[in-house]
Enzyme design. Sequence first.
Site, short mmCIF file in Angstrom:
data_model
loop_
_atom_site.label_atom_id
_atom_site.label_comp_id
_atom_site.label_asym_id
_atom_site.label_seq_id
_atom_site.Cartn_x
_atom_site.Cartn_y
_atom_site.Cartn_z
N LYS A 57 5.02 3.27 -12.11
CA LYS A 57 4.02 3.76 -11.16
C LYS A 57 2.94 4.50 -11.93
O LYS A 57 3.26 5.13 -12.94
CB LYS A 57 4.65 4.69 -10.11
CG LYS A 57 5.69 4.03 -9.22
CD LYS A 57 5.08 3.21 -8.13
CE LYS A 57 6.16 2.44 -7.36
NZ LYS A 57 5.67 1.59 -6.30
N LYS A 107 10.76 -2.37 -14.01
CA LYS A 107 10.01 -3.54 -13.54
C LYS A 107 8.55 -3.25 -13.31
O LYS A 107 8.15 -2.12 -13.05
CB LYS A 107 10.65 -4.12 -12.27
CG LYS A 107 10.56 -3.25 -11.04
CD LYS A 107 11.19 -3.94 -9.83
CE LYS A 107 10.23 -4.82 -9.08
NZ LYS A 107 9.09 -4.12 -8.48
N ASP A 136 5.23 -3.70 -10.92
CA ASP A 136 5.14 -3.65 -9.46
C ASP A 136 4.64 -5.00 -8.94
O ASP A 136 4.14 -5.84 -9.69
CB ASP A 136 4.27 -2.49 -8.99
CG ASP A 136 4.90 -1.81 -7.78
OD1 ASP A 136 5.51 -2.52 -6.96
OD2 ASP A 136 4.81 -0.58 -7.66
N GLU A 137 4.78 -5.19 -7.62
CA GLU A 137 4.50 -6.50 -7.04
C GLU A 137 3.07 -6.96 -7.24
O GLU A 137 2.79 -8.15 -7.35
CB GLU A 137 4.87 -6.54 -5.55
CG GLU A 137 4.01 -5.68 -4.60
CD GLU A 137 4.40 -4.21 -4.59
OE1 GLU A 137 5.47 -3.88 -5.11
OE2 GLU A 137 3.60 -3.40 -4.07
N HIS A 148 11.18 -10.22 -5.93
CA HIS A 148 10.56 -9.20 -5.11
C HIS A 148 10.18 -9.88 -3.80
O HIS A 148 9.68 -11.00 -3.81
CB HIS A 148 9.32 -8.63 -5.82
CG HIS A 148 8.85 -7.34 -5.21
ND1 HIS A 148 8.43 -7.24 -3.91
CD2 HIS A 148 8.76 -6.10 -5.75
CE1 HIS A 148 8.08 -5.98 -3.66
NE2 HIS A 148 8.28 -5.26 -4.76
N LYS A 162 11.83 4.37 2.60
CA LYS A 162 10.55 4.45 3.31
C LYS A 162 10.24 3.18 4.12
O LYS A 162 9.27 3.14 4.85
CB LYS A 162 9.42 4.70 2.30
CG LYS A 162 9.09 3.48 1.43
CD LYS A 162 7.95 3.75 0.45
CE LYS A 162 7.62 2.49 -0.32
NZ LYS A 162 6.65 2.70 -1.40
C1 CAP Z 1 9.06 0.86 -4.38
C2 CAP Z 1 8.18 -0.35 -4.43
C3 CAP Z 1 8.79 -1.66 -3.90
C4 CAP Z 1 9.36 -1.57 -2.51
C5 CAP Z 1 9.41 -2.88 -1.77
C6 CAP Z 1 6.88 -0.11 -3.68
O1 CAP Z 1 8.42 1.98 -4.88
O2 CAP Z 1 7.81 -0.61 -5.75
O3 CAP Z 1 7.80 -2.62 -3.98
O4 CAP Z 1 10.65 -1.12 -2.66
O5 CAP Z 1 10.14 -2.78 -0.59
O6 CAP Z 1 5.87 -0.57 -4.19
O7 CAP Z 1 6.94 0.45 -2.61
P1 CAP Z 1 8.93 3.47 -4.52
P2 CAP Z 1 11.51 -3.54 -0.38
O8 CAP Z 1 10.27 3.64 -5.12
O9 CAP Z 1 7.91 4.38 -5.14
O10 CAP Z 1 8.96 3.59 -3.03
O11 CAP Z 1 12.44 -3.09 -1.44
O12 CAP Z 1 11.92 -3.12 0.99
O13 CAP Z 1 11.23 -4.96 -0.53
MG MG Z 2 6.47 -2.18 -5.37
#
Ligand code: CAP
Ligand code: MG
Length: 425
Positions: free
Chosen positions: A155, A181, A183-184, A270, A310
Site C-alpha cells: 500500500k 502481493k 494490488d489489483e 484476485h 471492510k
Molecule cells: C485489501 C485489498 C483487497 C481486498 C479485496 C484492497 O486491502 O487489497 O483488494 O481485500 O477484497 O484493495 O482493499 P486492505 P476481497 O487490507 O488495506 O483492506 O478480499 O473481498 O476480494
Molecule cells: Mg486490493
Amino acid sequence: MTTVHYESFINLKYKPKKTDLICQFRITPARGYKFRDVCSITAGESSVGTWTDISTVNKKTQARITPKVYYLNEKNKRCRIAYPLELFEVGNLPEVLSSIGGNIYGMNSVKGILWEDVRIPEKMLKSFKGPRFGINGIRKILKVYDRPLVGTIVKPKVGLNEKEHAKVAYDAWKGGCDIVKDDENLTSQKFNNFYTRIRETIKLMKRAEKETGEKKIYLANCTAPVDEMVKRIKFVEKSGGNYIMLDILTLGWSALQKAREITKLPIHAHRAGHAMFDRMPNHGMKMEVIAQFARMIGVDTLHIGTAFGKMTGGKDEIAHIEKEMESEFTKQTKENLSQRWYHLKPVLGVASGGVYPAIVPKIIEFMGRNVVLQAGGGIHGHPFGTEAGAIAMRQAIDATLKKISLSEYAKTHVELEEALKTWKK
Ligand code: CAP
Ligand code: MG
C-alpha cells in the site's frame, strides 16, 4: 412446424444423471408472469429455446440436449435445472457461461435471477486442469505447515515507484509476512513499470529470504490483455519469481484458462469486480459459483472474504465457499447442490479486506488454519511502520494458536500492543 414450448422444459419426475450439469437459481418473476413458467422459460432460453415456435429443429439432437427443470419451490423461489453435458463444449468455460447466463438475466419475464450454485459433472471437470499446487503445494513452497499464512498487499495501492514498492515489500517480508502481493489496480503504469518492479521486488525478496531464513512468496500482478499477460508471466518465471497474480474477473475466464496452460507457477486469483456479479440478493451470480469455476480452471489461492473486515460477505456464504474450495466432496442440502471434485486439488482461501491484528483470533476460529490472513492497511498503517505491522500480525497468530488472549500477549510484545491501541475490535 416443430414446437419448442417453454412449458416443455419442466419435468419434475426427472432424476438428474451423473453427467448433467445442474444449476440452482432463485427466480423472481416479473409482474404478470408465473414462477413455474419463468423457470421453464429460463431453461429454454439458456439452451435450445427461443420466444416462439420454430420450424428448424433437429428433433434427434434436440431430444438429447434439452434441459429439465426437475425441482421447483415457489416459496423460496428456487428451481434446479439439469443440463445434459452434450449441450456444452467441454473445456470452454466462456461457452458454458454464454449458454447458461447469456440471455436469461435480461429477459422481460424476470425481475431477478440469482445463480446460487452449480454442480459440475466429472467429464467437464476433467476437461480443465484444476490447481497445479493447491493447499499442500503452497505450504511446501513456504515450508509452513502448521499455521495460517500471513500476507500483505503493498500500500498505497498505486503511487509508489518500483524501488519504493520493493522496499515496502521487503519490510513486510522482514517482519514476518510469507506473502507479498501487488494490488489489483497496479499493473504497469507510468509511475511504476511492471518489468522494473518485478526485477526490484524479486531482488529484495531473495534478500529477505537470506536474512530471515524463511521462504517468501511474491504475487506479481500480470493482469493485462492476453498477449501481454503471457509476456509478463514468462518474465516473472525467467526472473526467478515464484507466483503470479491475476484479476480473474476483469481479465476474463479465457485468459485465466490460457494462464493456467502456459505457466508452471502457482496462480493467485484476485476477485476484483466480483461484487458487480454477486452483491445483489436477488440477482446475479453468487461468489460460490465464481469460486467453483476458478477451482475448475486451476487457481491456487482465491479471495473469499473475511466476514469481519471492510467488505460485504456474510459468514454462511464464506463458510460454504471455503468448504467448496477445500473439500473433495460437498453434500447436497436444501440450500446447496453437491459437488465431487475428483482429481482437482483444494484451493487456499484468502481472507482479505480490512484485516488487522485484533480480528485475527475471530478469523482463525471461523476459517481454521488453512487460510491466508492478508492485511494491507492493517500492516502498513502500523504507527512503527510496515515491518512492525507484519511482526504484529505474526504475534497475533502466535497468540491465537497458543490460546493466549491478544491483550495478554501484548504485554510482552510491543508491536502487537501498539497495533491493538491503534485498531480496536
Ligand atoms: C485489501 C485489498 C483487497 C481486498 C479485496 C484492497 O486491502 O487489497 O483488494 O481485500 O477484497 O484493495 O482493499 P486492505 P476481497 O487490507 O488495506 O483492506 O478480499 O473481498 O476480494
Ligand atoms: Mg486490493
